[in-house]
Write an enzyme that holds these catalytic residues in place. Structure first.
Site, mmCIF file in Angstrom:
data_model
loop_
_atom_site.group_PDB
_atom_site.id
_atom_site.type_symbol
_atom_site.label_atom_id
_atom_site.label_comp_id
_atom_site.label_asym_id
_atom_site.label_seq_id
_atom_site.Cartn_x
_atom_site.Cartn_y
_atom_site.Cartn_z
ATOM 1 N N LYS A 12 0.822 -1.218 0.000
ATOM 2 C CA LYS A 12 0.000 0.000 0.000
ATOM 3 C C LYS A 12 0.860 1.276 0.000
ATOM 4 C CE LYS A 12 -4.097 -1.989 2.295
ATOM 5 N NZ LYS A 12 -5.008 -1.833 3.459
ATOM 6 N N TYR A 52 -12.540 -1.970 -3.856
ATOM 7 C CA TYR A 52 -13.023 -2.126 -2.476
ATOM 8 C C TYR A 52 -14.552 -2.111 -2.386
ATOM 9 C CZ TYR A 52 -8.557 -1.869 0.121
ATOM 10 O OH TYR A 52 -7.329 -2.131 0.686
ATOM 11 N N PHE A 60 -15.726 3.746 6.723
ATOM 12 C CA PHE A 60 -14.372 4.132 6.312
ATOM 13 C C PHE A 60 -14.129 4.011 4.806
ATOM 14 C CE2 PHE A 60 -14.308 -0.296 7.834
ATOM 15 C CZ PHE A 60 -13.775 -0.965 6.744
ATOM 16 N N ARG A 88 -2.387 -14.351 4.410
ATOM 17 C CA ARG A 88 -3.173 -13.677 5.461
ATOM 18 C C ARG A 88 -2.476 -13.814 6.815
ATOM 19 N NH1 ARG A 88 -7.185 -10.042 4.211
ATOM 20 N NH2 ARG A 88 -7.717 -10.315 6.392
ATOM 21 N N THR A 94 -5.663 -6.832 10.807
ATOM 22 C CA THR A 94 -5.930 -5.580 10.093
ATOM 23 C C THR A 94 -5.357 -4.376 10.831
ATOM 24 O OG1 THR A 94 -7.976 -6.575 9.250
ATOM 25 C CG2 THR A 94 -7.779 -4.178 9.095
ATOM 26 N N ARG A 105 2.339 -6.518 9.132
ATOM 27 C CA ARG A 105 1.656 -5.340 9.694
ATOM 28 C C ARG A 105 2.215 -4.957 11.057
ATOM 29 N NH1 ARG A 105 -4.400 -6.927 7.485
ATOM 30 N NH2 ARG A 105 -4.375 -5.565 5.644
ATOM 31 N N ASN A 115 -1.865 0.251 6.906
ATOM 32 C CA ASN A 115 -1.384 -1.042 7.419
ATOM 33 C C ASN A 115 -0.535 -1.804 6.403
ATOM 34 O OD1 ASN A 115 -3.413 -1.858 5.736
ATOM 35 N ND2 ASN A 115 -4.701 -2.749 7.327
ATOM 36 N N HIS A 118 -2.229 -5.282 1.494
ATOM 37 C CA HIS A 118 -3.524 -5.919 1.270
ATOM 38 C C HIS A 118 -3.272 -7.361 0.870
ATOM 39 C CE1 HIS A 118 -7.503 -6.843 -0.372
ATOM 40 N NE2 HIS A 118 -6.839 -7.437 -1.356
ATOM 41 N N GLU A 129 -9.600 -10.549 -7.710
ATOM 42 C CA GLU A 129 -8.642 -9.450 -7.529
ATOM 43 C C GLU A 129 -7.472 -9.561 -8.507
ATOM 44 O OE1 GLU A 129 -9.684 -8.673 -2.798
ATOM 45 O OE2 GLU A 129 -7.666 -9.303 -3.353
HETATM 46 P P1 IDP Z 1 -8.019 -6.610 5.656
HETATM 47 O O1 IDP Z 1 -7.187 -5.643 4.850
HETATM 48 O O2 IDP Z 1 -7.269 -7.125 6.836
HETATM 49 O O3 IDP Z 1 -8.620 -7.687 4.811
HETATM 50 P P2 IDP Z 1 -10.673 -5.415 5.693
HETATM 51 O O4 IDP Z 1 -11.649 -5.584 6.799
HETATM 52 O O5 IDP Z 1 -10.915 -6.134 4.413
HETATM 53 O O6 IDP Z 1 -9.226 -5.768 6.281
HETATM 54 O O7 IDP Z 1 -10.587 -3.858 5.415
HETATM 55 C C1 IDP Z 1 -9.930 -3.370 4.258
HETATM 56 C C2 IDP Z 1 -9.047 -2.227 4.664
HETATM 57 O O8 IDP Z 1 -9.861 -1.163 5.160
HETATM 58 C C3 IDP Z 1 -8.086 -2.536 5.812
HETATM 59 O O9 IDP Z 1 -6.871 -3.118 5.391
HETATM 60 C C4 IDP Z 1 -7.871 -1.191 6.432
HETATM 61 O O10 IDP Z 1 -6.848 -0.474 5.741
HETATM 62 C C5 IDP Z 1 -9.198 -0.488 6.222
HETATM 63 N N1 IDP Z 1 -10.010 -0.564 7.421
HETATM 64 C C6 IDP Z 1 -10.637 -1.656 7.931
HETATM 65 N N2 IDP Z 1 -11.302 -1.361 9.047
HETATM 66 C C7 IDP Z 1 -11.118 -0.037 9.254
HETATM 67 C C8 IDP Z 1 -11.583 0.869 10.262
HETATM 68 O O11 IDP Z 1 -12.284 0.512 11.195
HETATM 69 N N3 IDP Z 1 -11.148 2.162 10.116
HETATM 70 C C9 IDP Z 1 -10.364 2.580 9.098
HETATM 71 N N4 IDP Z 1 -9.921 1.756 8.140
HETATM 72 C C10 IDP Z 1 -10.286 0.468 8.214
HETATM 73 MG MG MG Z 2 -10.002 -7.567 3.258
#
Ligand code: IDP
Ligand code: MG
Length: 136
Positions: A12, A52, A60, A88, A94, A105, A115, A118, A129
């Site tokens: 990212k 997304y 968010f 993963r 996350t 991370r 973070n 992805h 994807e």
């Molecule tokens: P992941 O990347 O671990 O799969 P997801 O739930 O798919 O997590 O969320 C996608 C991305 O959205 C996350 O990597 C993170 O950057 C962002 N994100 C997820 N939850 C939050 C939140 O509560 N606040 C702000 N950003 C979030």
């Molecule tokens: Mg995800």
């Protein structure tokens, strides 16, 4: 038993900006992943919104799409046995605060939004994807 899979990984903007892409690619290679395809690109907001789309109802979503399109990213197709699950695990939670020691991370993530990586969360999503970024 062979269970060779491919998954999509994105380094990212926060990590590319800190010149961590070479280090993160080495990390994956050292864990036994083949990087089948890779490209450094910058996407626009409408592409981030498509990528997304699964999160479109989340509070968010707008910030997330602004963020992913805010600077260069490195998109990769990673191949390994059980690539989706292993990636993963190596990424970590996350929120970097919750990520375990030794994960990407934990090591590089700045915050829940910044973070650093992805990774596809299922085999079906990995296919979608990979197609999204690498359909010829
Ligand atoms: P992941 O990347 O671990 O799969 P997801 O739930 O798919 O997590 O969320 C996608 C991305 O959205 C996350 O990597 C993170 O950057 C962002 N994100 C997820 N939850 C939050 C939140 O509560 N606040 C702000 N950003 C979030
Ligand atoms: Mg995800």
């Amino acid at each position: 038993m062979s269970n060779l899979e491919q998954t999509l990984s994105i380094i990212k903007p926060d990590a590319v900006e800190r010149n961590l892409d070479a280090e993160i690619k080495e990390f994956f290679k050292n864990k036994g992943f083949l990087i089948l395809k890779e490209k450094k690109i910058q996407i626009d907001k409408s592409e981030a919104e498509k990528f997304y789309k699964v999160h479109e109802t989340k509070p968010f979503y707008n910030d997330l799409c602004n963020y992913l399109s805010s600077g260069p990213i490195v998109v990769m197709v990673l191949q390994k046995e059980n690539a989706v699950k292993v990636n993963r695990e190596l990424m970590g939670a996350t929120n970097p605060k919750d990520a375990e020691e030794g994960t990407i991370r934990k090591k590089y993530g700045i915050s829940i939004d910044k973070n650093s990586v992805h990774g596809s969360d299922s085999i079906d999503n990995a296919k979608m994807e990979i197609d999204f970024f690498f359909k010829d």
